[in-house]
Design a protein around this motif. Structure first.
Motif, mmCIF file in Angstrom:
data_model
loop_
_atom_site.group_PDB
_atom_site.id
_atom_site.type_symbol
_atom_site.label_atom_id
_atom_site.label_comp_id
_atom_site.label_asym_id
_atom_site.label_seq_id
_atom_site.Cartn_x
_atom_site.Cartn_y
_atom_site.Cartn_z
ATOM 1 N N UNK A 85 0.832 -1.200 0.000
ATOM 2 C CA UNK A 85 0.000 0.000 0.000
ATOM 3 C C UNK A 85 0.870 1.256 0.000
ATOM 4 N N UNK A 86 1.988 1.224 0.706
ATOM 5 C CA UNK A 86 2.899 2.364 0.700
ATOM 6 C C UNK A 86 3.440 2.615 -0.711
ATOM 7 N N UNK A 87 3.794 1.528 -1.399
ATOM 8 C CA UNK A 87 4.270 1.652 -2.782
ATOM 9 C C UNK A 87 3.180 2.248 -3.666
ATOM 10 N N UNK A 96 -0.015 7.744 3.208
ATOM 11 C CA UNK A 96 -0.306 6.385 3.672
ATOM 12 C C UNK A 96 0.189 6.240 5.105
ATOM 13 N N UNK A 97 -0.673 5.683 5.951
ATOM 14 C CA UNK A 97 -0.291 5.391 7.329
ATOM 15 C C UNK A 97 -0.577 3.918 7.583
ATOM 16 N N UNK A 98 0.405 3.206 8.121
ATOM 17 C CA UNK A 98 0.297 1.768 8.340
ATOM 18 C C UNK A 98 0.430 1.468 9.827
ATOM 19 N N UNK A 113 8.492 2.328 5.865
ATOM 20 C CA UNK A 113 8.919 3.718 6.051
ATOM 21 C C UNK A 113 9.727 4.205 4.840
ATOM 22 N N UNK A 114 10.585 3.347 4.324
ATOM 23 C CA UNK A 114 11.414 3.734 3.185
ATOM 24 C C UNK A 114 10.571 4.028 1.950
ATOM 25 N N UNK A 115 9.389 3.428 1.883
ATOM 26 C CA UNK A 115 8.488 3.677 0.759
ATOM 27 C C UNK A 115 7.620 4.914 0.970
ATOM 28 N N UNK A 116 7.835 5.616 2.077
ATOM 29 C CA UNK A 116 7.189 6.900 2.281
ATOM 30 C C UNK A 116 5.986 6.916 3.192
#
Length: 321
Positions: A85-87, A96-98, A113-116
């Motif tokens: 989902x981040x991607x 996006x918040x996970x 986190x690295x995917x933003x």
């Protein structure tokens, strides 16, 4: 009436036609040492993409079909769906918040986190993180998506089965890891479309057997915990729509032990040359545990993810000296 979670054949075709190329066309391996047990094993390798998991297929499909107009998206994840989902959110230009459980694989969390995406701990495990994510989304006016609880997620996952049949393989059996059920429901829908006689078998970890227990009971069965090395399928509370759909689409459910999961992970590294996380190796564990059951048949096994637990590569410390 509950939410629809099983995609149509047309939705699966649509998902495949519009799938992000980085997730499409994953390798299909046959002729491995697994065949020594008498089955013809076909391995769909879903570890060679930017998030090292099949979850990107469903996440980007959902984002395109449902979430693209959202002001921001929220989910809970054991790790792989959160990465997907981040991607997808990054590509769509949305936030996006996970929410994860406190026991989530640190490497998966760091990748999210690295995917933003922003990451928050939503409780001790994945199931508790779902409640936290849902509450946060409601309070913030953001779009909440639960992995497996939308037919477009399963349609995206099913594109791997479409690729298998398009390549000329019609399995007699599919051994599919089961967590939230999106994968097995999508795969079952497509494979039955192509071969109504196919046997679809779900595979759960013995220490996270709630989906199998629920299928056998014909209703939701929860467990007190889901502590397993196979964190990607560590579900202790299946949702009702998942259970009802599996009763219609799944022929059997089996469970594999922690040692069988670890052994399958080691075997894939040593004999096939692939690093596959224990949840992704569950189908291999099931075949190795009962090879006679599948003798003489073509068996499809998705290798669903490649994020190993933190201590799985302990042998590499010696090599680094």
């Amino acid at each position: 009436m509950g939410e629809r979670v099983v995609p149509s054949v047309e939705e699966i075709r649509h998902a495949a036609e519009h799938l992000d190329p980085v997730f499409a066309g994953s390798p299909l391996l046959s002729g491995t040492a697994l065949d020594a047990g008498g089955a013809r094993a076909v391995l769909k390798v879903e570890t060679l993409n930017p998030i090292r998991s099949f979850k990107g297929r469903g996440a980007v499909t959902w984002m395109r079909e449902v979430g693209s107009t959202a002001g921001g998206v929220v989910c809970a994840s054991a790790g792989n769906f959160g990465q997907g989902l981040a991607y997808a959110a990054r590509a769509a230009g949305t936030s996006c918040r996970v929410f994860v459980g406190a026991s989530a694989n640190p490497a998966k969390v760091e990748s999210i986190r690295a995917l933003g995406a922003e990451v928050e701990v939503g409780g001790p495990d994945y199931d508790s993180a779902i409640a936290s994510a849902r509450q946060f989304a409601s309070a913030s006016g953001l779009s909440f998506v639960q992995d497996g609880r939308d037919p477009w997620i399963a349609a995206g996952a099913a594109t791997m089965a479409l690729e298998v049949t398009e390549a000329g393989t019609l399995p007699d059996v599919a051994l599919v890891p089961v967590g939230n059920s999106a994968l097995i429901l999508g795969v079952a829908q497509w494979l039955r479309h192509r071969n109504p006689e196919v046997q679809v078998v779900g595979v759960c970890a013995e220490n996270a057997a709630a989906p199998a227990l629920s299928w056998r009971a014909g209703r939701v069965v929860t467990t007190a915990s889901a502590t397993t090395v196979a964190d990607g399928i560590a579900v202790r509370e299946p949702f009702p729509e998942s259970v009802a759909a599996m009763l219609d689409h799944v022929d059997d459910m089996v469970v594999v032990s922690e040692e069988q999961l670890r052994s399958a992970t080691r075997w894939l590294a040593a004999d096939v040359g692939l690093l596959v996380e224990p949840a992704g190796a569950a189908g291999v564990a099931a075949l190795r545990a009962d090879p006679d059951r599948y003798g003489g048949r073509t068996v499809l096994i998705p290798l669903c993810g490649g994020h190993l637990p933190p201590d799985a590569l302990g042998w590499s410390e010696e090599w680094s000296r």
